[in-house]
Design a protein around this motif. Sequence first.
Motif, PDB file in Angstrom:
ATOM      1  N   UNK A 122     -15.170 -21.187  16.150  1.00 37.76           N
ATOM      2  CA  UNK A 122     -14.031 -20.341  15.565  1.00 37.76           C
ATOM      3  C   UNK A 122     -12.588 -20.828  16.176  1.00 37.76           C
ATOM      4  N   UNK A 123     -12.690 -21.394  17.512  1.00 39.96           N
ATOM      5  CA  UNK A 123     -11.563 -21.845  17.812  1.00 39.96           C
ATOM      6  C   UNK A 123     -11.160 -23.300  16.928  1.00 39.96           C
ATOM      7  N   UNK A 124     -12.042 -24.006  16.933  1.00 42.46           N
ATOM      8  CA  UNK A 124     -11.829 -25.270  16.252  1.00 42.46           C
ATOM      9  C   UNK A 124     -11.490 -25.282  14.863  1.00 42.46           C
ATOM     10  N   UNK A 125     -11.923 -24.268  14.083  1.00 41.32           N
ATOM     11  CA  UNK A 125     -11.578 -24.152  12.770  1.00 41.32           C
ATOM     12  C   UNK A 125     -10.132 -23.506  12.304  1.00 41.32           C
ATOM     13  N   UNK A 126      -9.661 -23.003  13.640  1.00 40.25           N
ATOM     14  CA  UNK A 126      -8.073 -22.456  13.716  1.00 40.25           C
ATOM     15  C   UNK A 126      -7.289 -23.621  14.230  1.00 40.25           C
ATOM     16  N   UNK A 127      -6.139 -23.358  14.460  1.00 35.77           N
ATOM     17  CA  UNK A 127      -5.075 -23.857  15.228  1.00 35.77           C
ATOM     18  C   UNK A 127      -4.920 -23.420  16.566  1.00 35.77           C
ATOM     19  N   UNK A 128      -5.806 -22.767  17.070  1.00 37.51           N
ATOM     20  CA  UNK A 128      -5.544 -22.467  18.386  1.00 37.51           C
ATOM     21  C   UNK A 128      -5.691 -23.647  19.486  1.00 37.51           C
ATOM     22  N   UNK A 129      -5.009 -23.321  20.279  1.00 35.70           N
ATOM     23  CA  UNK A 129      -4.641 -24.400  21.480  1.00 35.70           C
ATOM     24  C   UNK A 129      -3.701 -25.585  21.036  1.00 35.70           C
ATOM     25  N   UNK A 130      -3.304 -25.687  19.837  1.00 40.95           N
ATOM     26  CA  UNK A 130      -2.514 -26.641  19.192  1.00 40.95           C
ATOM     27  C   UNK A 130      -0.912 -26.639  20.221  1.00 40.95           C
ATOM     28  N   UNK A 131      -0.756 -25.455  20.482  1.00 41.33           N
ATOM     29  CA  UNK A 131       0.723 -25.676  21.150  1.00 41.33           C
ATOM     30  C   UNK A 131       0.552 -26.183  22.371  1.00 41.33           C
ATOM     31  N   UNK A 132      -0.622 -25.615  22.967  1.00 41.18           N
ATOM     32  CA  UNK A 132      -0.906 -26.148  24.463  1.00 41.18           C
ATOM     33  C   UNK A 132      -1.000 -27.645  24.558  1.00 41.18           C
ATOM     34  N   UNK A 161     -15.602 -34.923  15.252  1.00 42.66           N
ATOM     35  CA  UNK A 161     -16.546 -34.260  14.601  1.00 42.66           C
ATOM     36  C   UNK A 161     -16.671 -32.599  15.209  1.00 42.66           C
ATOM     37  N   UNK A 162     -16.510 -31.738  14.293  1.00 44.13           N
ATOM     38  CA  UNK A 162     -16.405 -30.391  15.033  1.00 44.13           C
ATOM     39  C   UNK A 162     -17.704 -29.759  15.385  1.00 44.13           C
ATOM     40  N   UNK A 163     -18.826 -30.140  14.531  1.00 46.94           N
ATOM     41  CA  UNK A 163     -20.064 -29.880  14.925  1.00 46.94           C
ATOM     42  C   UNK A 163     -20.507 -30.579  16.208  1.00 46.94           C
ATOM     43  N   UNK A 164     -20.133 -31.909  16.461  1.00 45.85           N
ATOM     44  CA  UNK A 164     -20.459 -32.613  17.654  1.00 45.85           C
ATOM     45  C   UNK A 164     -19.733 -32.058  18.859  1.00 45.85           C
ATOM     46  N   UNK A 165     -18.522 -31.583  18.707  1.00 47.91           N
ATOM     47  CA  UNK A 165     -17.752 -31.146  19.670  1.00 47.91           C
ATOM     48  C   UNK A 165     -18.331 -29.610  20.225  1.00 47.91           C
ATOM     49  N   UNK A 166     -18.684 -29.052  19.132  1.00 49.02           N
ATOM     50  CA  UNK A 166     -19.288 -27.630  19.375  1.00 49.02           C
ATOM     51  C   UNK A 166     -20.737 -27.840  20.017  1.00 49.02           C
ATOM     52  N   UNK A 167     -21.462 -28.744  20.097  1.00 46.75           N
ATOM     53  CA  UNK A 167     -22.563 -29.054  20.608  1.00 46.75           C
ATOM     54  C   UNK A 167     -22.290 -29.417  22.040  1.00 46.75           C
ATOM     55  N   UNK A 212     -17.191 -34.944  27.198  1.00 45.07           N
ATOM     56  CA  UNK A 212     -16.689 -35.696  26.231  1.00 45.07           C
ATOM     57  C   UNK A 212     -16.284 -36.915  26.450  1.00 45.07           C
ATOM     58  N   UNK A 213     -16.109 -37.457  27.547  1.00 43.01           N
ATOM     59  CA  UNK A 213     -15.816 -38.882  28.059  1.00 43.01           C
ATOM     60  C   UNK A 213     -17.006 -39.558  28.093  1.00 43.01           C
ATOM     61  N   UNK A 214     -18.056 -38.967  28.276  1.00 44.32           N
ATOM     62  CA  UNK A 214     -19.439 -39.638  28.212  1.00 44.32           C
ATOM     63  C   UNK A 214     -19.988 -39.803  26.977  1.00 44.32           C
ATOM     64  N   UNK A 215     -19.700 -38.707  26.108  1.00 39.79           N
ATOM     65  CA  UNK A 215     -20.318 -38.884  24.705  1.00 39.79           C
ATOM     66  C   UNK A 215     -19.460 -39.700  24.223  1.00 39.79           C
ATOM     67  N   UNK A 216     -18.323 -40.075  24.292  1.00 42.31           N
ATOM     68  CA  UNK A 216     -17.266 -41.066  23.573  1.00 42.31           C
ATOM     69  C   UNK A 216     -17.778 -42.291  24.133  1.00 42.31           C
ATOM     70  N   UNK A 241     -10.470 -32.721  20.216  1.00 41.31           N
ATOM     71  CA  UNK A 241     -11.130 -32.906  21.481  1.00 41.31           C
ATOM     72  C   UNK A 241     -10.206 -32.556  22.751  1.00 41.31           C
ATOM     73  N   UNK A 242      -8.989 -32.780  22.401  1.00 42.48           N
ATOM     74  CA  UNK A 242      -8.011 -32.165  23.424  1.00 42.48           C
ATOM     75  C   UNK A 242      -7.872 -30.569  23.383  1.00 42.48           C
ATOM     76  N   UNK A 243      -7.989 -30.056  22.316  1.00 42.41           N
ATOM     77  CA  UNK A 243      -7.878 -28.641  21.945  1.00 42.41           C
ATOM     78  C   UNK A 243      -8.941 -27.956  22.642  1.00 42.41           C
ATOM     79  N   UNK A 244     -10.285 -28.709  22.425  1.00 45.73           N
ATOM     80  CA  UNK A 244     -11.253 -28.239  23.175  1.00 45.73           C
ATOM     81  C   UNK A 244     -11.524 -28.018  24.567  1.00 45.73           C
ATOM     82  N   UNK A 245     -10.819 -29.279  25.141  1.00 48.71           N
ATOM     83  CA  UNK A 245     -10.641 -29.356  26.708  1.00 48.71           C
ATOM     84  C   UNK A 245      -9.801 -28.208  27.089  1.00 48.71           C
TER      85      UNK A 245
END
Length: 217
Positions: free
Chosen positions: A137-147, A117-123, A104-108, A84-88
């Motif tokens: 594609x981003x969630x399936x990778x390690x993109x934004x991990x370093x950030x 869940x990746x599908x939930x985050x994607x929606x 995300x905060x409202x959803x949680x 969820x942080x990576x998505x943000x």
Amino acid sequence: MGKRRLEDAIKQIDHPIEVTYRCYELDPSMGRDIQENIYEGLAKKYGMSIEQAKANTQRVVQMAKEVGLDYHMDTLIQTNTFDAHRLTMYAKSQGLMKEMTERILQAYFTESKHIGDHETLTELAVEVGLKRDDVAKMLASDEMTDVVRADEQTAKQYGVTGVPFFLINKKYALTGAQPAETFVQALRKVIAEDEITVLNSQEALNCDDDGCEIPEK
């Protein structure tokens, strides 16, 4: 809750204020799919009874109502929040950081969605205007991990041990969901300190691109 109180405070101040959200995990070791509910988790973590955990949580729910938030803790789904942080952070790169954070905060807290869940985050991402395929594609990778890791390292350097944590101009820190008035006072203090006070005499020589103006005697 702290976010909403900060927003309420900013509305009371006639000054441009930029808010940036940073990443911080309360429990990086938490799994993605957790079977125990929030009360069981709190009881285990803090060595209290289920009844005590429910009572403490109910106070949080009541405080949330006071700022217009509807928390549903009974059905809240505990999960690891790293993705969820990576998505943000990805949303931030697309100019939608604030929208993604709010969603995300409202959803949680209100909708009891599984934000690990990746599908939930994607929606959720699609709802705020991000492209479905790019997010998946981003969630399936390690993109934004370093950030995300960089933000967490910065938090360690500032001595952050919990949330919410507010850092103003890299100088003043407020911890916890402080009352809106506390934020107002802190922001006004920083704004006042940043203002430039002109101390020069009116008779001083004043120069600009067109030359120097000699003061009248």
